[in-house]
Design a protein around this motif. Structure first.
Motif, PDB file in Angstrom:
ATOM      1  N   ALA A 256       0.833  -1.206   0.000  1.00 17.88           N
ATOM      2  CA  ALA A 256       0.000   0.000   0.000  1.00 17.88           C
ATOM      3  C   ALA A 256       0.865   1.253   0.000  1.00 17.88           C
ATOM      4  CB  ALA A 256      -0.919  -0.005   1.222  1.00 17.88           C
TER       5      ALA A 256
ATOM      6  N   TYR B 290       0.654   4.012  -2.884  1.00 17.57           N
ATOM      7  CA  TYR B 290       0.234   5.387  -2.615  1.00 17.57           C
ATOM      8  C   TYR B 290       1.337   6.393  -2.924  1.00 17.57           C
ATOM      9  CZ  TYR B 290      -4.522   5.153  -0.994  1.00 17.57           C
ATOM     10  OH  TYR B 290      -5.883   5.040  -0.954  1.00 17.57           O
ATOM     11  N   THR B 291       2.606   5.989  -2.750  1.00 18.37           N
ATOM     12  CA  THR B 291       3.691   6.918  -3.067  1.00 18.37           C
ATOM     13  C   THR B 291       3.591   7.357  -4.523  1.00 18.37           C
ATOM     14  OG1 THR B 291       5.070   5.769  -1.486  1.00 18.37           O
ATOM     15  CG2 THR B 291       6.190   7.191  -3.053  1.00 18.37           C
TER      16      THR B 291
ATOM     17  N   ALA C 167       1.016   6.951  -6.497  1.00 18.88           N
ATOM     18  CA  ALA C 167      -0.291   7.563  -6.760  1.00 18.88           C
ATOM     19  C   ALA C 167      -0.265   9.043  -6.407  1.00 18.88           C
ATOM     20  CB  ALA C 167      -1.365   6.844  -5.947  1.00 18.88           C
ATOM     21  N   ILE C 168       0.407   9.393  -5.316  1.00 18.74           N
ATOM     22  CA  ILE C 168       0.394  10.788  -4.869  1.00 18.74           C
ATOM     23  C   ILE C 168       1.270  11.662  -5.759  1.00 18.74           C
ATOM     24  CG2 ILE C 168       1.160  12.282  -2.989  1.00 18.74           C
ATOM     25  CD1 ILE C 168       0.122  10.099  -1.078  1.00 18.74           C
TER      26      ILE C 168
ATOM     27  N   GLN D  91      -2.245  15.237  -6.465  1.00 19.62           N
ATOM     28  CA  GLN D  91      -2.443  15.070  -5.038  1.00 19.62           C
ATOM     29  C   GLN D  91      -1.294  15.658  -4.213  1.00 19.62           C
ATOM     30  OE1 GLN D  91      -5.329  13.670  -4.324  1.00 19.62           O
ATOM     31  NE2 GLN D  91      -5.024  13.963  -2.142  1.00 19.62           N
TER      32      GLN D  91
ATOM     33  N   LEU E 188      -4.700   5.672   5.682  1.00 23.73           N
ATOM     34  CA  LEU E 188      -4.982   5.991   4.276  1.00 23.73           C
ATOM     35  C   LEU E 188      -6.413   6.490   4.131  1.00 23.73           C
ATOM     36  CD1 LEU E 188      -3.348   2.994   2.366  1.00 23.73           C
ATOM     37  CD2 LEU E 188      -2.479   5.298   2.599  1.00 23.73           C
TER      38      LEU E 188
ATOM     39  N   THR F 285      -4.048  11.622   1.152  1.00 26.41           N
ATOM     40  CA  THR F 285      -4.400  10.380   0.457  1.00 26.41           C
ATOM     41  C   THR F 285      -5.769  10.429  -0.211  1.00 26.41           C
ATOM     42  OG1 THR F 285      -5.435   9.468   2.418  1.00 26.41           O
ATOM     43  CG2 THR F 285      -3.099   9.034   2.132  1.00 26.41           C
TER      44      THR F 285
ATOM     45  N   GLY G 286     -10.173   7.406  -2.642  1.00 21.98           N
ATOM     46  CA  GLY G 286      -9.020   6.903  -3.374  1.00 21.98           C
ATOM     47  C   GLY G 286      -8.503   7.926  -4.372  1.00 21.98           C
TER      48      GLY G 286
ATOM     49  N   ALA H  96      -0.184   0.271  -8.705  1.00 25.62           N
ATOM     50  CA  ALA H  96      -0.903   1.545  -8.816  1.00 25.62           C
ATOM     51  C   ALA H  96      -0.887   2.033 -10.265  1.00 25.62           C
ATOM     52  CB  ALA H  96      -0.272   2.588  -7.900  1.00 25.62           C
TER      53      ALA H  96
ATOM     54  N   ASN I 153      -7.520   2.718  -3.800  1.00 20.88           N
ATOM     55  CA  ASN I 153      -8.292   3.175  -2.648  1.00 20.88           C
ATOM     56  C   ASN I 153      -8.019   2.257  -1.468  1.00 20.88           C
ATOM     57  OD1 ASN I 153      -9.690   0.971  -3.470  1.00 20.88           O
ATOM     58  ND2 ASN I 153     -11.697   1.915  -3.373  1.00 20.88           N
ATOM     59  N   PRO I 154      -8.284   2.716  -0.249  1.00 19.19           N
ATOM     60  CA  PRO I 154      -7.870   1.949   0.941  1.00 19.19           C
ATOM     61  C   PRO I 154      -8.384   0.508   1.001  1.00 19.19           C
ATOM     62  CG  PRO I 154      -8.477   4.158   1.579  1.00 19.19           C
ATOM     63  CD  PRO I 154      -8.828   4.035   0.142  1.00 19.19           C
TER      64      PRO I 154
END
Lengths: 393, 460
Positions: free
Chosen positions: B137, B141-142, B144-145, B150, B212, B222, B227, B326, B333-334
């Motif tokens: 995760a 997320y890294t 994704a952001i 974001q 998250l 996040t 998401g 990702a 999403n979480p």
């Protein structure tokens, strides 16, 4: 020779005075009382001091007054959470004491209890009896029913999935308990979705009475503070105390309880002393499962809406409570549950108040619980009441 | 896969119970399988590119050829060449016909990476990690952001979103971030006993998921429960090569082919790293810790450092794979990273065999196929023949199936489907342990001769 020493033990047992008996049964409860008062006073002081310090940060409401108004309600909530965790934690700690493994499926045993009361309520309702059913009788029958079903389920799970693995490496056993937890979740889901209960089951109960006003405290700054406890929370707390008394009696006073403690202390020696270890282990699962099931019933009555996955998080937190109190220690599990319940309820209620809603307290309460687990395990792995163990080679 | 084969005991190669199946006859048979099944599969795809029952069976046969290559007593060179042709040409070509099969293959490879990583932690070092998905995760997320707008919410300057060329910069970065999180979690908890570790890692996984979900306030990091969508994909760097081969592919096929190459390269790199680690001094230290911590300390194994290394190895690859995930999904999403995913990966490791690299690959393949293909296929076949209530849809029984799988495997076959040599003897050989005791001279030759035949017997 064996009969002689046994006779000696029995005569020593019968010579116990009433005072000793009361001490053995109510001693742990007294300890719980100390921790309840201690937690309430310490956490209450902390939030009041914090509110005083942060007074200037909120212009919209009077922070100190807001803190004081909800404080009694938070303490009631803490007690409910605390007794919930205490009752589930007992199942973990008793199994750990005897077999030294974490029974991950215990959270599901608790969830089954909640579904038993949902099913019971539904049956009464479809028979048209629910409305006029006496509330107290409903609670007593449901608790006994839930305890019986969950206890028997716990024993069967032990027989099927854990006993064949008793001599395997602990990792293997742990994985089996995780598997069993998933199986139980899905079995309950299948049963619930194929009956009128449905996935999100409602717990129907007769009228259990309205909220009780315990006291009215004068508040110099504004309106008076009412200390109100709703009937369902009251039932929860009273029923838990009754069951904890029963458990203390069983474990500390009866012969079976003595056998359980002996098995927990040293399994091979206990079996040499003529204790049937398999029966005692099954009994441990029965008692632990019954307590978990009863907790599930009370939980179901209180929250009134359940699903097959509700057991996971309380189970996890109850384990935290067991570790907090010192795993394997029965009084420790109760005390750990109370302390965790207080910490969590205070975080859940006050975090968003103090941070002006920036952090949703209810979500961060979970994080608080797990942080406590990690901190306890690092600094005091033996827990609040446990004894430091030395690893034997 | 080929890399882990070079020291296989089968290489010496004879299976005395089956004299026909060795030497040239076996080579001919395996080669025939490797020619006929892929040509049938590709031929079937050419005539009917839609997924069908026949297509599924041929696809399974295609994947089964790796198992055949692993099990058959052939020379390592032959195995290596055959595996390389299958991986490098046959599978990607097969995948260009049908996006669904390609997607299944990519997901299998991704789960192979995750399962191999968890295998380092659970199988090699004996540490039960139930929050493994958290590292995945974090990696996801890294990327994704930073690859969407974001990051502008908390990093001033408006540098984001980063373009696709940054993908390869962030691949090592997510590897590192996974490793850092591994250290962060590992340092405090690795001193704990095994079962405490399980519950703390489980709690950690939940904490990451809750964070998250909730870190959209006070600063939106996040994007909470909604998401993040529109995640950047890697650059299509292989296009010149595809064009040189004269492949005429549409956009979706090209992207999938890139992901195929990407995950295959990561998987092979990881297998090489993990295999080399497992036969090194570090690998032996892990085994020592797994078997007996106290004895390992007494022998001078630096306990916490070695456990941490196992943790970090698993976590870093999970982080990098999370990033690829990702980019492939373009949405995270979480709920994607909940406990059931961790358990899924654990089931792969248990099913294949803890500590056995080929076993874990088999476990990952089987579980992924079960999830993506076999259960949905059974559902659709049942629906076509009977009127099935929606509540009884087999695809919904994942928890039951994985739970039963865990329980039954631990009771009846704790060493897994393709067990590691040592564990096989340990779990099955309570009666064989005395043979190591020197006061039984007649049992002395047993360990050396029994090892290959015993494991050969399990395959037959």
């Amino acid at each position: 020779m064996a009969t002689q020493s046994e006779a000696g033990a029995i005569s020593a047992g019968t010579r116990r005075t009433t005072q000793m008996l009361l001490n053995q049964i109510f001693g742990p409860l007294l300890q719980i009382l100390y921790f309840v008062i201690g937690s309430a006073v310490i956490l209450g002081t902390i939030v009041i001091v914090l509110a005083f310090l942060l007074q200037g940060t909120r212009s919209d409401i009077n922070l100190l007054q807001g803190t004081l108004i909800i404080l009694p309600q938070v303490i009631v909530d803490s007690l409910v959470r605390g007794f919930l965790y205490a009752m589930i934690a007992l199942g973990y700690t008793m199994v750990y004491g005897v077999l030294e493994f974490i029974n991950f499926a215990h959270g599901e045993i608790f969830m089954v209890g909640a579904f038993v009361v949902a099913g019971f309520g539904l049956m009464l309702n479809s028979a048209g009896l629910l409305r006029d059913f006496p509330g107290i009788l409903f609670v007593i029958i449901a608790v006994l029913l839930g305890a019986a079903v969950s206890g028997i389920l716990a024993v069967s799970v032990e027989r099927v999935a854990y006993r064949p693995l008793r001599n395997s490496p602990k990792l293997v056993l742990l994985i089996s308990t995780i598997g069993m937890s998933l199986v139980l979740q899905d079995l309950v889901r299948i049963i619930a979705t194929s009956t009128p209960l449905g996935f999100n089951a409602r717990v129907l109960t007769p009228d259990l009475g309205s909220a009780i006003r315990l006291a009215t405290l004068p508040n110099p700054g504004g309106r008076d503070i009412n200390v109100i406890i709703d009937a369902r929370s009251m039932i929860f707390i009273v029923a838990s105390i009754v069951m904890l008394i029963f458990l203390n009696y069983l474990v500390n006073v009866t012969r079976v309880g003595k056998a359980m403690r002996a098995v927990a202390q040293d399994r091979p020696t206990a079996s040499l002393m003529g204790i049937n270890v398999n029966n005692i282990i099954a009994l441990t699962f029965l008692v632990g499962g019954a307590l978990g099931g009863a907790a599930g019933v009370l939980f179901g009555i209180r929250v009134q809406a359940i699903n097959p996955y509700v057991g996971f998080l309380p189970g996890l937190k109850a384990f935290t409570a067991a570790v907090l109190g010192g795993i394997g220690n029965i009084t420790g599990a109760m005390v750990g549950g109370i302390v965790l319940g207080f910490l969590e309820a205070f975080v859940a209620s006050y975090l968003s108040l103090f941070t002006a809603g920036a952090f949703a307290g209810a979500n961060y309460a979970d994080i608080a619980a797990f942080s406590i687990l990690i901190i306890i395990l690092i600094f005091k792995p033996e827990g609040l009441l446990g004894e430091a163990t030395v690893q034997k080679v | 896969m080929a890399t882990s084969e070079s020291k296989s005991p089968f290489a010496a190669g004879s299976n005395p119970s089956n004299p026909f199946l060795h030497g040239p006859a076996l080579y001919a048979l395996v080669t025939a399988y490797l020619v006929i099944v892929p040509s049938l599969a590709i031929g079937n795809m050419m005539s009917n590119p839609r997924p069908s029952l026949l297509g599924d069976i041929l696809f399974l046969g295609l994947l089964g050829s790796f198992l055949l290559l692993h099990k058959a007593p052939l020379s390592p060179t032959y195995k290596g060449v055959a595996a390389a042709i299958l991986l490098g040409a046959v599978l990607p070509y097969f995948g260009t016909f049908n996006q669904f099969y390609m997607d299944v293959m990519i997901q299998i490879a991704m789960f192979c990476v995750l399962a191999t990583g968890l295998n380092v932690v659970v199988g090699f070092a004996g540490l039960l990690d139930l929050g493994y998905i958290a590292f995945y995760a974090v990696g996801a997320y890294t990327w994704a952001i930073v690859s969407t707008g974001q990051a502008n919410n908390f990093i001033p300057g408006g540098h984001f979103p980063l373009g696709p060329e940054w993908f390869f910069v962030f691949l090592p970065i997510t590897l590192l971030i996974g490793a850092i999180f591994g250290v962060l979690l590992g340092l405090p908890v690795l001193r704990l006993r095994g079962d405490y570790l399980a519950i703390v890692t489980l709690g950690f996984g939940e904490v990451i998921r809750v964070l998250l979900t909730n870190l959209d306030r006070p600063i939106n990091i996040t994007n909470g429960a909604q998401g993040i969508k529109g995640i950047g994909q890697p650059p299509l760097f292989l296009n010149p090569i595809f064009n040189a081969f004269g492949l005429n592919l549409n956009r979706a096929q090209t992207v999938q082919l890139h992901f195929y190459v990407l995950v295959a390269v990561i998987l092979l790199t990881m297998l090489l790293v993990v295999y080399r680690l497992s036969v090194s001094r570090i690998g032996r230290a892990w085994t020592a810790i797994r078997e007996d911590e106290t004895a390992a300390i007494a022998m001078g194994v630096p306990l916490v450092r070695m456990k941490l290394l196992a943790f970090v190895t698993g976590a870093s690859f999970a982080g990098a794979m999370g990033m690829v995930f990702a980019a492939k999904q373009t949405f995270v999403n979480p709920p994607t990273f909940d406990l059931i995913r961790s358990i899924n990966i654990l089931a792969m490791v248990i099913l294949g065999g803890m500590g056995s690299i080929p076993g874990v690959l088999l476990g990952a393949t089987l579980v992924t196929l079960l999830n993506l293909q076999i259960l949905p296929r059974i559902t659709s076949e049942l629906e076509a023949r009977t009127t099935l209530p929606a509540a009884l849809d087999p695809a919904q029984y994942q928890r039951l199936i994985f739970g039963l799988m865990l329980v039954l495997m631990t009771i009846f076959r704790p060493q897994g489907l393709l067990p590691e040599e040592r564990r096989n003897q340990e779990l099955h050989g309570d009666t064989e342990v005395p043979s190591a005791v020197p006061d039984k001279p007649e049992a002395e030759p047993a360990p050396s001769s029994s090892t290959p035949t015993e494991s050969g017997g399990t395959g037959a």
